[in-house]
Design a protein around this motif. Structure first.
Motif, PDB file in Angstrom:
ATOM      1  N   GLY A 227      31.136  58.382  23.691  1.00 24.32           N
ATOM      2  CA  GLY A 227      31.374  57.562  24.865  1.00 24.32           C
ATOM      3  C   GLY A 227      31.466  56.088  24.559  1.00 24.32           C
ATOM      4  O   GLY A 227      31.919  55.307  25.392  1.00 24.32           O
ATOM      5  N   SER A 228      31.015  55.677  23.421  1.00 25.82           N
ATOM      6  CA  SER A 228      31.023  54.257  23.062  1.00 25.82           C
ATOM      7  C   SER A 228      32.408  53.859  22.585  1.00 25.82           C
ATOM      8  O   SER A 228      32.884  54.313  21.551  1.00 25.82           O
ATOM      9  N   ARG A 229      33.068  52.987  23.361  1.00 23.82           N
ATOM     10  CA  ARG A 229      34.424  52.574  23.028  1.00 23.82           C
ATOM     11  C   ARG A 229      34.504  51.885  21.662  1.00 23.82           C
ATOM     12  O   ARG A 229      35.423  52.196  20.897  1.00 23.82           O
ATOM     13  N   PRO A 230      33.582  50.970  21.287  1.00 22.13           N
ATOM     14  CA  PRO A 230      33.669  50.361  19.952  1.00 22.13           C
ATOM     15  C   PRO A 230      33.543  51.407  18.843  1.00 22.13           C
ATOM     16  O   PRO A 230      34.214  51.316  17.821  1.00 22.13           O
ATOM     17  N   PHE A 231      32.716  52.420  19.064  1.00 19.31           N
ATOM     18  CA  PHE A 231      32.559  53.469  18.053  1.00 19.31           C
ATOM     19  C   PHE A 231      33.855  54.262  17.901  1.00 19.31           C
ATOM     20  O   PHE A 231      34.317  54.502  16.789  1.00 19.31           O
ATOM     21  N   ILE A 232      34.437  54.644  19.009  1.00 16.99           N
ATOM     22  CA  ILE A 232      35.682  55.416  18.982  1.00 16.99           C
ATOM     23  C   ILE A 232      36.780  54.619  18.279  1.00 16.99           C
ATOM     24  O   ILE A 232      37.516  55.158  17.453  1.00 16.99           O
ATOM     25  N   GLN A 233      36.875  53.333  18.599  1.00 17.49           N
ATOM     26  CA  GLN A 233      37.897  52.490  17.972  1.00 17.49           C
ATOM     27  C   GLN A 233      37.642  52.334  16.473  1.00 17.49           C
ATOM     28  O   GLN A 233      38.583  52.383  15.665  1.00 17.49           O
ATOM     29  N   ALA A 234      36.377  52.165  16.090  1.00 20.74           N
ATOM     30  CA  ALA A 234      36.046  52.002  14.674  1.00 20.74           C
ATOM     31  C   ALA A 234      36.392  53.267  13.884  1.00 20.74           C
ATOM     32  O   ALA A 234      36.951  53.190  12.779  1.00 20.74           O
ATOM     33  N   VAL A 235      36.078  54.427  14.455  1.00 17.06           N
ATOM     34  CA  VAL A 235      36.398  55.687  13.777  1.00 17.06           C
ATOM     35  C   VAL A 235      37.914  55.868  13.691  1.00 17.06           C
ATOM     36  O   VAL A 235      38.447  56.277  12.653  1.00 17.06           O
ATOM     37  N   ALA A 236      38.624  55.546  14.748  1.00 13.00           N
ATOM     38  CA  ALA A 236      40.090  55.659  14.738  1.00 13.00           C
ATOM     39  C   ALA A 236      40.696  54.718  13.699  1.00 13.00           C
ATOM     40  O   ALA A 236      41.627  55.103  12.965  1.00 13.00           O
ATOM     41  N   ASP A 237      40.175  53.487  13.618  1.00 12.65           N
ATOM     42  CA  ASP A 237      40.678  52.528  12.619  1.00 12.65           C
ATOM     43  C   ASP A 237      40.422  53.034  11.199  1.00 12.65           C
ATOM     44  O   ASP A 237      41.297  52.925  10.333  1.00 12.65           O
ATOM     45  N   LEU A 238      39.231  53.602  10.977  1.00 10.05           N
ATOM     46  CA  LEU A 238      38.901  54.133   9.666  1.00 10.05           C
ATOM     47  C   LEU A 238      39.806  55.313   9.313  1.00 10.05           C
ATOM     48  O   LEU A 238      40.322  55.408   8.199  1.00 10.05           O
ATOM     49  N   GLN A 239      40.037  56.191  10.259  1.00 13.27           N
ATOM     50  CA  GLN A 239      40.919  57.334  10.016  1.00 13.27           C
ATOM     51  C   GLN A 239      42.343  56.867   9.722  1.00 13.27           C
ATOM     52  O   GLN A 239      43.011  57.410   8.827  1.00 13.27           O
ATOM     53  N   ASN A 240      42.814  55.862  10.448  1.00 11.27           N
ATOM     54  CA  ASN A 240      44.155  55.320  10.187  1.00 11.27           C
ATOM     55  C   ASN A 240      44.244  54.708   8.784  1.00 11.27           C
ATOM     56  O   ASN A 240      45.243  54.883   8.085  1.00 11.27           O
ATOM     57  N   ALA A 241      43.191  53.993   8.385  1.00 10.53           N
ATOM     58  CA  ALA A 241      43.195  53.360   7.058  1.00 10.53           C
ATOM     59  C   ALA A 241      43.195  54.419   5.957  1.00 10.53           C
ATOM     60  O   ALA A 241      43.927  54.294   4.961  1.00 10.53           O
ATOM     61  N   VAL A 242      42.405  55.473   6.120  1.00  8.97           N
ATOM     62  CA  VAL A 242      42.350  56.523   5.110  1.00  8.97           C
ATOM     63  C   VAL A 242      43.672  57.297   5.080  1.00  8.97           C
ATOM     64  O   VAL A 242      44.171  57.652   4.012  1.00  8.97           O
ATOM     65  N   SER A 243      44.253  57.530   6.238  1.00  9.88           N
ATOM     66  CA  SER A 243      45.556  58.197   6.291  1.00  9.88           C
ATOM     67  C   SER A 243      46.617  57.359   5.587  1.00  9.88           C
ATOM     68  O   SER A 243      47.448  57.889   4.833  1.00  9.88           O
ATOM     69  N   ASP A 244      46.579  56.048   5.813  1.00 11.60           N
ATOM     70  CA  ASP A 244      47.518  55.137   5.150  1.00 11.60           C
ATOM     71  C   ASP A 244      47.296  55.154   3.636  1.00 11.60           C
ATOM     72  O   ASP A 244      48.264  55.163   2.858  1.00 11.60           O
ATOM     73  N   LEU A 245      46.037  55.185   3.209  1.00  9.62           N
ATOM     74  CA  LEU A 245      45.720  55.258   1.785  1.00  9.62           C
ATOM     75  C   LEU A 245      46.311  56.526   1.163  1.00  9.62           C
ATOM     76  O   LEU A 245      46.931  56.473   0.098  1.00  9.62           O
ATOM     77  N   ALA A 246      46.141  57.655   1.832  1.00 10.92           N
ATOM     78  CA  ALA A 246      46.667  58.925   1.321  1.00 10.92           C
ATOM     79  C   ALA A 246      48.188  58.862   1.198  1.00 10.92           C
ATOM     80  O   ALA A 246      48.766  59.295   0.191  1.00 10.92           O
ATOM     81  N   ARG A 247      48.847  58.302   2.196  1.00  5.36           N
ATOM     82  CA  ARG A 247      50.307  58.198   2.193  1.00  5.36           C
ATOM     83  C   ARG A 247      50.792  57.269   1.082  1.00  5.36           C
ATOM     84  O   ARG A 247      51.725  57.592   0.340  1.00  5.36           O
ATOM     85  N   ARG A 248      50.137  56.129   0.939  1.00  3.87           N
ATOM     86  CA  ARG A 248      50.551  55.169  -0.093  1.00  3.87           C
ATOM     87  C   ARG A 248      50.285  55.707  -1.500  1.00  3.87           C
ATOM     88  O   ARG A 248      51.086  55.499  -2.411  1.00  3.87           O
ATOM     89  N   ALA A 249      49.171  56.387  -1.679  1.00  5.00           N
ATOM     90  CA  ALA A 249      48.856  56.963  -2.988  1.00  5.00           C
ATOM     91  C   ALA A 249      49.890  58.034  -3.356  1.00  5.00           C
ATOM     92  O   ALA A 249      50.315  58.122  -4.512  1.00  5.00           O
ATOM     93  N   ALA A 250      50.305  58.824  -2.382  1.00  4.73           N
ATOM     94  CA  ALA A 250      51.343  59.834  -2.640  1.00  4.73           C
ATOM     95  C   ALA A 250      52.663  59.146  -3.020  1.00  4.73           C
ATOM     96  O   ALA A 250      53.374  59.606  -3.924  1.00  4.73           O
ATOM     97  N   GLY A 251      52.989  58.059  -2.346  1.00  5.06           N
ATOM     98  CA  GLY A 251      54.198  57.302  -2.683  1.00  5.06           C
ATOM     99  C   GLY A 251      54.122  56.692  -4.075  1.00  5.06           C
ATOM    100  O   GLY A 251      55.108  56.698  -4.823  1.00  5.06           O
TER     101      GLY A 251
END
Length: 145
Positions: free
Chosen positions: A75-99
């Motif tokens: 329910g905590s909006r800052p927590f949800i945003q922080a987790v989403a930002d972290l997931q986006n960063a890790v997803s970007d890392l995976a994509r860039r490493a594959a490239g």
């Protein structure tokens, strides 16, 4: 006795200084072989990084679900945003490493192809030069006349 050939001093019977080089065919082929090996090592490292990042992303998704359902942290909006930002960063890392892995593989294959071409195109001349007891091959211009 030296004579001037353009701006270069030439010793009688010797090659003009403008044509001298310290680079040999073997040096070039060794360098290309090293580039191939380093490219493959980089490819393998980037592939491993991409795989680890994807695994981390899966763990983050499980953790996020667990925290929001079992621990009421969703329910905590800052927590949800922080987790989403972290997931986006890790997803970007995976994509860039594959490239990067693909780019390293492409570079390794190119270096390997160049080494093959150098050996195919220049090894016969280098071998013939050595077999004839010469230090350097004749230029093509001299052989065409």
């Amino acid at each position: 006795m030296d004579r001037m050939d353009g701006a270069y001093a030439v010793r009688a019977g010797a090659m003009s200084a403008q044509h001298h080089t310290d680079i040999t065919l073997d040096d070039v082929c060794r360098a290309l072989e090293q580039l191939t090996s380093q490219g493959m090592d980089t490819h393998d490292g980037c592939e491993a990084l991409s795989k680890q990042a994807r695994r981390l992303l899966g763990q983050l998704e499980l953790m996020s679900q667990d925290l929001s359902t079992a621990h009421n942290a969703g329910g905590s909006r800052p927590f949800i945003q922080a987790v989403a930002d972290l997931q986006n960063a890790v997803s970007d890392l995976a994509r860039r490493a594959a490239g990067m892995a693909q780019a390293a593989l492409d570079a390794a294959e190119l270096a390997e192809a160049e080494e093959t071409a150098m050996n195919r195109d220049y090894r016969p001349v280098a071998d013939a030069t050595s077999d004839a007891g010469l230090r350097t091959p004749s230029s093509r211009l001299h052989n065409e006349n």
